[in-house]
Design a protein around this motif. Structure first.
Motif, PDB file in Angstrom:
ATOM      1  N   ARG A  70       0.791  -1.238   0.179  1.00 40.71           N
ATOM      2  CA  ARG A  70       0.124   0.055   0.096  1.00 40.71           C
ATOM      3  C   ARG A  70       0.939   1.057   0.076  1.00 40.71           C
ATOM      4  O   ARG A  70       2.022   1.391   0.663  1.00 40.71           O
ATOM      5  CB  ARG A  70      -0.983   0.081   1.148  1.00 40.71           C
ATOM      6  N   GLU A 414      -0.003 -10.902  14.897  1.00 34.00           N
ATOM      7  CA  GLU A 414       0.474  -9.474  14.749  1.00 34.00           C
ATOM      8  C   GLU A 414       1.182  -9.232  13.030  1.00 34.00           C
ATOM      9  O   GLU A 414       0.873  -8.262  12.398  1.00 34.00           O
ATOM     10  CB  GLU A 414       1.271  -8.971  15.658  1.00 34.00           C
ATOM     11  N   ARG A 417      -1.659  -9.367  10.802  1.00 36.56           N
ATOM     12  CA  ARG A 417      -2.345  -8.111  10.460  1.00 36.56           C
ATOM     13  C   ARG A 417      -1.611  -7.237  10.158  1.00 36.56           C
ATOM     14  O   ARG A 417      -2.135  -6.217   9.148  1.00 36.56           O
ATOM     15  CB  ARG A 417      -2.744  -7.912  12.146  1.00 36.56           C
ATOM     16  N   SER A 418      -0.139  -7.174  10.305  1.00 37.32           N
ATOM     17  CA  SER A 418       0.673  -6.212   9.589  1.00 37.32           C
ATOM     18  C   SER A 418       0.547  -6.225   7.940  1.00 37.32           C
ATOM     19  O   SER A 418       0.450  -5.394   7.356  1.00 37.32           O
ATOM     20  CB  SER A 418       1.987  -5.974  10.104  1.00 37.32           C
ATOM     21  N   ARG A 419       0.514  -7.433   7.591  1.00 37.57           N
ATOM     22  CA  ARG A 419       0.539  -7.759   6.113  1.00 37.57           C
ATOM     23  C   ARG A 419      -0.743  -6.949   5.657  1.00 37.57           C
ATOM     24  O   ARG A 419      -0.923  -6.734   4.410  1.00 37.57           O
ATOM     25  CB  ARG A 419       0.583  -9.225   5.766  1.00 37.57           C
ATOM     26  N   PHE A 421      -2.853  -4.858   6.709  1.00 41.12           N
ATOM     27  CA  PHE A 421      -2.562  -3.463   7.148  1.00 41.12           C
ATOM     28  C   PHE A 421      -1.898  -2.778   5.779  1.00 41.12           C
ATOM     29  O   PHE A 421      -2.333  -2.020   5.239  1.00 41.12           O
ATOM     30  CB  PHE A 421      -2.158  -2.927   8.239  1.00 41.12           C
ATOM     31  N   TRP A 422      -0.948  -3.468   5.143  1.00 32.76           N
ATOM     32  CA  TRP A 422      -0.078  -2.704   4.228  1.00 32.76           C
ATOM     33  C   TRP A 422      -0.657  -3.311   2.756  1.00 32.76           C
ATOM     34  O   TRP A 422      -0.186  -2.800   1.774  1.00 32.76           O
ATOM     35  CB  TRP A 422       1.112  -3.311   4.227  1.00 32.76           C
ATOM     36  N   HIS A 427      -6.871  -3.932   3.493  1.00 28.44           N
ATOM     37  CA  HIS A 427      -6.575  -3.189   5.019  1.00 28.44           C
ATOM     38  C   HIS A 427      -8.002  -2.588   5.253  1.00 28.44           C
ATOM     39  O   HIS A 427      -7.905  -2.475   6.632  1.00 28.44           O
ATOM     40  CB  HIS A 427      -5.545  -2.156   4.779  1.00 28.44           C
ATOM     41  N   ARG A 428      -9.036  -2.192   4.787  1.00 24.41           N
ATOM     42  CA  ARG A 428     -10.197  -1.553   4.959  1.00 24.41           C
ATOM     43  C   ARG A 428     -11.103  -2.810   5.352  1.00 24.41           C
ATOM     44  O   ARG A 428     -12.473  -2.599   5.354  1.00 24.41           O
ATOM     45  CB  ARG A 428     -10.595  -0.526   4.332  1.00 24.41           C
TER      46      ARG A 428
END
Length: 482
Positions: A70, A414, A417-419, A421-422, A427-428
């Motif tokens: 992203r 975590e 979730r980080s992946r 998010f990016w 991510h949404r």
């Protein structure tokens, strides 16, 4: 060197430093990329990759990971290849064998020459997609430093589309591709050069539009006026991608997708569609063709699910002993697992792999290599990772005595979730992550099968030994979090 979307105006809100940090973390925690040898810098969303890797697949993988991040608007890949020295005759034989044993490229008649790690390919293929497949197979051979394909010509099956036909085919393909918002892309063709302008939401989407243009028959594609801007990922701008489509139109779009895939084109699977659910039946001669057919169908707008009933049956009898020997040779020349020891057993075309590798990425790579051999109808991957009961809790962390170890399941969750998010598309979305003993469970809703597969892939890439993907594809999911 490849440059994507460099002339696009800056509108993304993500800071260059954040993009660089996120990408370096992904490289550190994602196997198949030598993180300690690759340097990352970012300027106005354009990522510059420099450094060294020991194979072309890792170089390509590093670029693909960056493109899918992203905020990235383009990638300049200047990573150098420093491969182990392989004698010219051995390297030539390895590439020739790789092309000969691949179910698709074995019929292309490509000539191979090698000198000091540089492999030159000559001959004639029918389409741009076939040429790309040859290059992909070549990159997967250990010891190849560079591929030269200037003399690997495309005949277009002695039939060239007119400029109008190229433009029409590109527009039609983009309209049916769930990964692309065609409404924001303008297409113009002159003398077989395609000029693309408008806006896409991600660098990966831009690359897909460019690929579609070449598949339609373009000899050159100009993407200088096709801008990457984050706002273009907004679901409100992609409403046509989620509108119901007639079953007959979906079936025709799936057929068109198959015509662009050289692994599937020759087999013409039977396609039936009912309420958006695609059923594939018939026979193909190899496992990769079956896998690609399902993947291609899932990328079509309007497809709610795919039931893959394709049977793998070779056109002629291939002895199990020969298949096993070919799998071992393919594993030995692979850049990622070529130094590992494997035992291979084949019965009635079903391959079983045993051995030990250092990561789940390499375990999966061994299975992919076996699936790409002619005569293989199914693969049981029993390759293991030493010291791990399915889950190496600390494989991606630097731990020092005296410091508290992180909870392994929490740490893995975590990372997943980080992946997410990016990810530009995930991510949404309403995705919940739970991890127990290294097994990840994904629940919630996503907008498409493509997104569902992306989420599952993110969990595996983060280090999960198994993923239970319970995500529901809901065409109205976007309304929940916009």
């Amino acid at each position: 060197m490849q440059t994507l979307g460099i002339n696009a105006p800056l509108t993304d809100y993500l800071a260059d430093g954040d993009i660089t940090t996120a990408l370096e973390l992904l490289y550190l925690t994602q196997k198949g990329v030598p993180a300690h040898l690759i340097n990352v810098t970012t300027h106005e969303g354009i990522v510059m990759l420099t450094g060294i890797t020991d194979n072309l697949l890792a170089r390509e993988r590093a670029e693909d990971i960056a493109l899918a991040l992203r905020g990235v608007r383009g990638v300049v890949n200047e990573v150098l290849i420093s491969t182990p020295a392989v004698p010219d005759a051995e390297l030539q034989a390895s590439v020739t064998s790789a092309l000969a044993t691949d179910p698709a490229t074995s019929f292309y008649g490509v000539h191979v020459a090698a000198a000091e790690g540089v492999v030159t390919l000559t001959g004639t293929v029918q389409t741009w997609a076939e040429k790309e497949l040859v290059l992909r197979v070549g990159r997967g051979v250990r010891g190849v430093r560079r591929l030269v394909a200037d003399q690997l010509t495309i005949s277009w099956d002695n039939l060239q589309n007119s400029d109008h036909e190229i433009t029409s085919q590109i527009r039609e393909s983009l309209a049916w591709d769930i990964r692309v918002n065609a409404a924001l892309v303008d297409v113009r063709t002159h003398d077989r050069t395609v000029y693309l302008s408008g806006t896409v939401g991600t660098a990966t989407e831009l690359a897909q539009v460019e690929t579609t243009a070449y598949q339609a028959g373009a000899t050159h594609v100009d993407i200088r006026d096709l801008n990457v801007q984050y706002w273009a990922t907004n679901r409100d701008l992609r409403g046509d991608k989620y509108a119901p489509r007639p079953d007959e139109a979906i079936a025709e779009a799936v057929r068109a997708a198959f015509r662009c895939d050289p692994r599937v084109l020759a087999y013409q699977p039977l396609i039936m569609v009912h309420n958006g659910i695609v059923t594939l039946s018939g026979t193909v001669s190899n496992l990769l063709a079956k896998q690609h057919a399902e993947r291609d169908a899932r990328h079509v707008v309007g497809v709610a699910d795919v039931l893959n009933l394709l049977k793998v049956r070779t056109s002629w009898f291939i002895p199990d002993l020969y298949i096993g020997h070919t799998i071992r040779a393919a594993l030995a020349r692979d850049p990622y697992v070529g130094q590992d020891e494997f035992s291979v057993y084949v019965r009635n075309g079903k391959a079983q792999l045993y051995g030990q590798v250092s990561s789940y990425f390499e375990q999966d790579q061994a299975g992919r290599v076996a699936a790409g051999v002619k005569g293989v109808t199914e693969v049981d991957n029993w390759v293991t990772i030493p010291g791990s009961l399915h889950f190496d809790a600390y494989q991606t962390y630097s731990w020092k005595p005296g410091l508290a170890r992180p909870n392994p399941d929490f740490a893995l969750a975590e990372r997943i979730r980080s992946r997410l998010f990016w990810s530009p598309s995930l991510h949404r979305q309403a995705i919940e992550v739970a991890v127990k003993k290294g097994r990840a469970t994904l629940t919630g809703t996503v907008e498409s099968w493509f997104d569902r597969d992306q989420a599952g892939g993110a969990a595996y890439a983060a280090g999960a030994w198994d993923v239970r993907n319970d995500l529901v594809v809901d065409l109205d999911a976007g309304e929940l979090y916009e």
